[in-house]
Design an enzyme around this catalytic site. Structure first.
Site, PDB file in Angstrom:
ATOM      1  N   VAL A 202      40.106  -7.167 -38.467  1.00  0.00           N
ATOM      2  CA  VAL A 202      40.824  -7.136 -39.742  1.00  0.00           C
ATOM      3  C   VAL A 202      41.257  -8.545 -40.146  1.00  0.00           C
ATOM      4  O   VAL A 202      41.165  -8.914 -41.317  1.00  0.00           O
ATOM      5  CB  VAL A 202      42.030  -6.176 -39.682  1.00  0.00           C
ATOM      6  CG1 VAL A 202      42.822  -6.208 -40.980  1.00  0.00           C
ATOM      7  CG2 VAL A 202      41.553  -4.753 -39.393  1.00  0.00           C
ATOM      8  N   CYS A 203      41.685  -9.333 -39.199  1.00  0.00           N
ATOM      9  CA  CYS A 203      42.080 -10.717 -39.501  1.00  0.00           C
ATOM     10  C   CYS A 203      40.874 -11.503 -40.011  1.00  0.00           C
ATOM     11  O   CYS A 203      40.966 -12.222 -41.008  1.00  0.00           O
ATOM     12  CB  CYS A 203      42.658 -11.398 -38.264  1.00  0.00           C
ATOM     13  SG  CYS A 203      44.135 -10.600 -37.594  1.00  0.00           S
ATOM     14  N   ALA A 204      39.760 -11.364 -39.340  1.00  0.00           N
ATOM     15  CA  ALA A 204      38.547 -12.052 -39.765  1.00  0.00           C
ATOM     16  C   ALA A 204      38.136 -11.601 -41.166  1.00  0.00           C
ATOM     17  O   ALA A 204      37.742 -12.419 -41.996  1.00  0.00           O
ATOM     18  CB  ALA A 204      37.418 -11.786 -38.765  1.00  0.00           C
TER      19      ALA A 204
END
Length: 168
Positions: free
Chosen positions: A59-61
């Site tokens: 999700v961060c990526a």
């Protein structure tokens, strides 16, 4: 202290995001070349502070990819992706993904950014990492939008953030 969840389990941060229509707290973060940068270096520019636990999670990526596509194309706007990842990991990710339109910044040295912006996890498996949040700062250094994602595994509201930028 903000109450959020991590994998459905309760988690807390050390504080609250800066209030809208207030001056953005200053910061000193580490760039990918190991130099430092502060809020004042971006004076006169609209900023997206894309804050997250680690670029090594899906999700961060994805948030880096999305803001790289959406917000970085807006006039007089910089996207700052902020985590406690080491600059080496941030560089590796950007190189592998072809990410060129955002700036990766790290809070690994002091953790003061996370404290001053109220986004450091106070507990949970992510204790001391930064919670997924968005802060939009206008060209005058004022906070005009904030979002602390209630469930850490969810993506932020990209549309609301970009709309705020276009109207700031």
């Amino acid at each position: 202290m903000a109450s959020i969840t991590l994998g459905g389990n309760p988690a807390n941060t050390v504080g609250e995001l800066p209030a809208q229509n207030t001056k953005a707290p200053d910061f000193t973060l580490t760039k990918s070349d190991m130099s430092t940068v502060s809020l004042s270096d971006y004076k006169g520019t609209k900023l997206v502070l894309n804050i997250f636990p680690s670029v090594d999670t899906g999700v961060c990526a994805q948030s880096v990819r999305e803001f790289n596509k959406r917000a970085s194309k807006l006039e007089n706007t910089k996207v700052l992706c902020i985590s406690k990842d080491l600059p080496f990991a941030q560089n590796r990710f950007c190189g592998a993904e072809g990410i060129e339109n955002v700036e990766m910044l790290s809070d690994y040295k002091t953790g003061k950014f996370g404290e001053n912006y109220g986004v450091t996890f106070a507990d949970s498996a992510f204790e001391t990492l930064l919670s997924r949040s968005i802060v939009i700062v206008d060209q005058n250094g004022q906070v005009v939008y904030t979002e602390q994602v209630p469930e850490t595994g969810d993506e932020p509201d990209y549309n609301a953030a970009v709309e705020t930028l276009m109207n700031a």
